[in-house]
Design a protein around this motif. Structure first.
Motif, mmCIF file in Angstrom:
data_model
loop_
_atom_site.group_PDB
_atom_site.id
_atom_site.type_symbol
_atom_site.label_atom_id
_atom_site.label_comp_id
_atom_site.label_asym_id
_atom_site.label_seq_id
_atom_site.Cartn_x
_atom_site.Cartn_y
_atom_site.Cartn_z
ATOM 1 N N MET A 1 12.853 -15.675 -18.295
ATOM 2 C CA MET A 1 13.505 -15.066 -17.156
ATOM 3 C C MET A 1 14.985 -14.859 -17.452
ATOM 4 O O MET A 1 15.655 -15.737 -17.982
ATOM 5 C CB MET A 1 13.345 -15.985 -15.938
ATOM 6 C CG MET A 1 14.026 -15.451 -14.712
ATOM 7 S SD MET A 1 13.550 -16.382 -13.258
ATOM 8 C CE MET A 1 15.125 -17.003 -12.774
ATOM 9 N N LYS A 2 15.475 -13.681 -17.118
ATOM 10 C CA LYS A 2 16.885 -13.386 -17.337
ATOM 11 C C LYS A 2 17.698 -13.812 -16.131
ATOM 12 O O LYS A 2 17.295 -13.616 -14.997
ATOM 13 C CB LYS A 2 17.093 -11.895 -17.583
ATOM 14 C CG LYS A 2 16.725 -11.466 -18.964
ATOM 15 C CD LYS A 2 17.288 -10.111 -19.262
ATOM 16 C CE LYS A 2 16.995 -9.793 -20.711
ATOM 17 N NZ LYS A 2 17.781 -8.746 -21.233
ATOM 18 N N ASN A 3 18.859 -14.384 -16.406
ATOM 19 C CA ASN A 3 19.794 -14.751 -15.357
ATOM 20 C C ASN A 3 20.946 -13.758 -15.410
ATOM 21 O O ASN A 3 21.631 -13.663 -16.434
ATOM 22 C CB ASN A 3 20.310 -16.170 -15.572
ATOM 23 C CG ASN A 3 19.177 -17.172 -15.543
ATOM 24 O OD1 ASN A 3 18.700 -17.577 -16.584
ATOM 25 N ND2 ASN A 3 18.731 -17.542 -14.362
ATOM 26 N N THR A 4 21.129 -13.024 -14.325
ATOM 27 C CA THR A 4 22.167 -11.992 -14.312
ATOM 28 C C THR A 4 23.012 -12.065 -13.054
ATOM 29 O O THR A 4 22.571 -12.547 -12.005
ATOM 30 C CB THR A 4 21.549 -10.584 -14.410
ATOM 31 O OG1 THR A 4 20.681 -10.378 -13.298
ATOM 32 C CG2 THR A 4 20.796 -10.387 -15.710
ATOM 33 N N ILE A 5 24.217 -11.552 -13.197
ATOM 34 C CA ILE A 5 25.119 -11.352 -12.070
ATOM 35 C C ILE A 5 25.658 -9.929 -12.192
ATOM 36 O O ILE A 5 25.649 -9.353 -13.283
ATOM 37 C CB ILE A 5 26.257 -12.398 -12.041
ATOM 38 C CG1 ILE A 5 26.953 -12.510 -13.395
ATOM 39 C CG2 ILE A 5 25.722 -13.752 -11.601
ATOM 40 C CD1 ILE A 5 28.079 -13.519 -13.432
ATOM 41 N N SER A 29 34.795 -24.924 -17.292
ATOM 42 C CA SER A 29 35.823 -24.146 -17.990
ATOM 43 C C SER A 29 35.193 -23.302 -19.092
ATOM 44 O O SER A 29 35.570 -22.143 -19.290
ATOM 45 C CB SER A 29 36.881 -25.082 -18.584
ATOM 46 O OG SER A 29 37.855 -24.332 -19.270
ATOM 47 N N LEU A 30 34.229 -23.869 -19.793
ATOM 48 C CA LEU A 30 33.519 -23.108 -20.831
ATOM 49 C C LEU A 30 32.768 -21.926 -20.212
ATOM 50 O O LEU A 30 32.770 -20.824 -20.760
ATOM 51 C CB LEU A 30 32.544 -24.008 -21.585
ATOM 52 C CG LEU A 30 33.159 -25.123 -22.436
ATOM 53 C CD1 LEU A 30 32.071 -26.047 -22.967
ATOM 54 C CD2 LEU A 30 33.985 -24.542 -23.564
ATOM 55 N N GLY A 31 32.130 -22.164 -19.059
ATOM 56 C CA GLY A 31 31.434 -21.080 -18.363
ATOM 57 C C GLY A 31 32.380 -19.977 -17.951
ATOM 58 O O GLY A 31 32.094 -18.790 -18.097
ATOM 59 N N ARG A 32 33.554 -20.364 -17.442
ATOM 60 C CA ARG A 32 34.545 -19.377 -17.060
ATOM 61 C C ARG A 32 35.001 -18.557 -18.264
ATOM 62 O O ARG A 32 35.124 -17.338 -18.197
ATOM 63 C CB ARG A 32 35.760 -20.062 -16.426
ATOM 64 C CG ARG A 32 36.879 -19.060 -16.165
ATOM 65 C CD ARG A 32 38.247 -19.619 -16.014
ATOM 66 N NE ARG A 32 38.552 -20.734 -16.871
ATOM 67 C CZ ARG A 32 39.413 -21.668 -16.543
ATOM 68 N NH1 ARG A 32 40.044 -21.626 -15.389
ATOM 69 N NH2 ARG A 32 39.667 -22.645 -17.374
ATOM 70 N N ARG A 37 35.067 -13.444 -21.181
ATOM 71 C CA ARG A 37 34.759 -12.658 -22.390
ATOM 72 C C ARG A 37 33.759 -11.546 -22.082
ATOM 73 O O ARG A 37 33.875 -10.430 -22.566
ATOM 74 C CB ARG A 37 34.211 -13.556 -23.497
ATOM 75 C CG ARG A 37 35.292 -14.092 -24.387
ATOM 76 C CD ARG A 37 34.714 -14.606 -25.701
ATOM 77 N NE ARG A 37 35.187 -15.963 -25.863
ATOM 78 C CZ ARG A 37 34.427 -17.048 -25.882
ATOM 79 N NH1 ARG A 37 33.130 -16.962 -25.810
ATOM 80 N NH2 ARG A 37 34.955 -18.235 -26.018
ATOM 81 N N LYS A 38 32.760 -11.867 -21.269
ATOM 82 C CA LYS A 38 31.764 -10.862 -20.897
ATOM 83 C C LYS A 38 32.398 -9.763 -20.042
ATOM 84 O O LYS A 38 32.085 -8.588 -20.207
ATOM 85 C CB LYS A 38 30.574 -11.511 -20.198
ATOM 86 C CG LYS A 38 29.696 -12.308 -21.155
ATOM 87 C CD LYS A 38 28.469 -12.861 -20.498
ATOM 88 C CE LYS A 38 27.558 -13.529 -21.494
ATOM 89 N NZ LYS A 38 26.726 -12.600 -22.246
ATOM 90 N N PHE A 39 33.304 -10.140 -19.138
ATOM 91 C CA PHE A 39 34.044 -9.141 -18.358
ATOM 92 C C PHE A 39 34.834 -8.229 -19.291
ATOM 93 O O PHE A 39 34.844 -7.011 -19.121
ATOM 94 C CB PHE A 39 35.019 -9.811 -17.386
ATOM 95 C CG PHE A 39 34.407 -10.346 -16.119
ATOM 96 C CD1 PHE A 39 33.199 -9.896 -15.627
ATOM 97 C CD2 PHE A 39 35.081 -11.320 -15.399
ATOM 98 C CE1 PHE A 39 32.658 -10.389 -14.455
ATOM 99 C CE2 PHE A 39 34.552 -11.822 -14.213
ATOM 100 C CZ PHE A 39 33.338 -11.363 -13.740
ATOM 101 N N TYR A 118 23.760 -18.937 -21.706
ATOM 102 C CA TYR A 118 24.838 -19.849 -21.288
ATOM 103 C C TYR A 118 24.530 -20.481 -19.931
ATOM 104 O O TYR A 118 25.431 -20.882 -19.203
ATOM 105 C CB TYR A 118 26.165 -19.088 -21.201
ATOM 106 C CG TYR A 118 26.603 -18.527 -22.522
ATOM 107 C CD1 TYR A 118 27.168 -19.352 -23.488
ATOM 108 C CD2 TYR A 118 26.440 -17.177 -22.812
ATOM 109 C CE1 TYR A 118 27.566 -18.842 -24.719
ATOM 110 C CE2 TYR A 118 26.835 -16.661 -24.038
ATOM 111 C CZ TYR A 118 27.400 -17.502 -24.985
ATOM 112 O OH TYR A 118 27.785 -17.004 -26.197
ATOM 113 N N TYR A 119 23.257 -20.574 -19.596
ATOM 114 C CA TYR A 119 22.825 -21.061 -18.296
ATOM 115 C C TYR A 119 23.520 -22.365 -17.868
ATOM 116 O O TYR A 119 24.067 -22.439 -16.775
ATOM 117 C CB TYR A 119 21.297 -21.222 -18.287
ATOM 118 C CG TYR A 119 20.731 -21.601 -16.945
ATOM 119 C CD1 TYR A 119 20.322 -20.626 -16.049
ATOM 120 C CD2 TYR A 119 20.603 -22.943 -16.570
ATOM 121 C CE1 TYR A 119 19.792 -20.973 -14.806
ATOM 122 C CE2 TYR A 119 20.083 -23.298 -15.342
ATOM 123 C CZ TYR A 119 19.686 -22.302 -14.463
ATOM 124 O OH TYR A 119 19.184 -22.649 -13.240
#
Length: 160
Positions: A1-5, A29-32, A37-39, A118-119
C-alpha cells in the motif's frame, strides 16, 4: 500500500521554507527533512513545467534558455506572433491571458508525495506535530495545519 500526501504546486516552496523553522528532534526531524527534500524535488518539476509554458510565448536562445531583454531586469522577450502590436516588448492581451491561465492551472495542480519508504519518520512527524508545544501564528500556523491535515488523512486511511 502506498502512503501519500497531496499539496497544490503553489504551496510547495512556502511549506518547505516554513517547516524548516519548526523545532523538532529525532525521527520527527528526519521526517521533516525528507518532506522538505520531496517538496524541493516537486518544486523543481514545477519550475521545469513553468519554463516549458513560458517557452511557448517567449523567445529562447540556441541552448533552449529563455531570452531576456538587455537591461530589462529579467524581462522575457515575447515571440513575434504573441507580442503586443503597439509595444513588441510585451505580450499581447490574448497571449498574456492564455499564459496567465496556464500558470494558474499549473499552480493549482496537485503534487502527490509518496512517503511509503519513510513511513516511520512521517509517523513520528505526525505525532510530533500532534503535540507541538510551540505557539504558531499566520503562515506558520497555516503550514502546520496543511501538513498535519495531510498526514492525519494519510495515516487514518491506513488505520481502517
Amino acid at each position: 500500500m502506498k502512503n501519500t500526501i497531496e499539496f497544490k504546486n503553489s504551496e510547495l516552496a512556502g511549506l518547505a521554507n516554513i517547516l524548516g523553522d519548526f523545532k523538532l528532534k529525532g525521527k520527527a526531524s528526519l521526517g521533516r527533512t525528507v518532506l522538505i527534500r520531496k517538496f524541493s524535488k516537486k518544486q523543481e518539476e514545477v519550475n521545469d513545467d513553468l519554463a516549458d509554458i513560458q517557452k511557448k510565448y517567449f523567445e529562447t536562445n540556441k541552448e533552449g534558455k529563455l531570452r531576456v531583454l538587455e537591461g530589462g531586469e529579467g524581462k522575457l522577450i515575447p515571440k513575434t506572433e504573441f507580442a503586443d502590436k503597439k509595444d513588441p516588448k510585451k505580450l499581447g492581451e490574448k497571449a498574456a491571458k492564455e499564459l496567465d491561465d496556464e500558470i494558474k492551472n499549473l499552480n493549482n495542480e496537485v503534487s502527490i508525495i509518496d512517503f511509503s519508504e519513510y513511513y516511520p519518520r512521517f509517523k513520528a512527524l505526525k505525532v510530533a506535530l500532534e503535540d507541538y508545544p510551540y505557539e504558531l501564528e499566520s503562515d506558520s500556523a497555516i503550514a502546520y495545519e496543511r501538513v498535519y491535515d495531510q498526514l492525519e488523512q494519510a495515516f487514518s486511511k491506513g488505520d481502517k
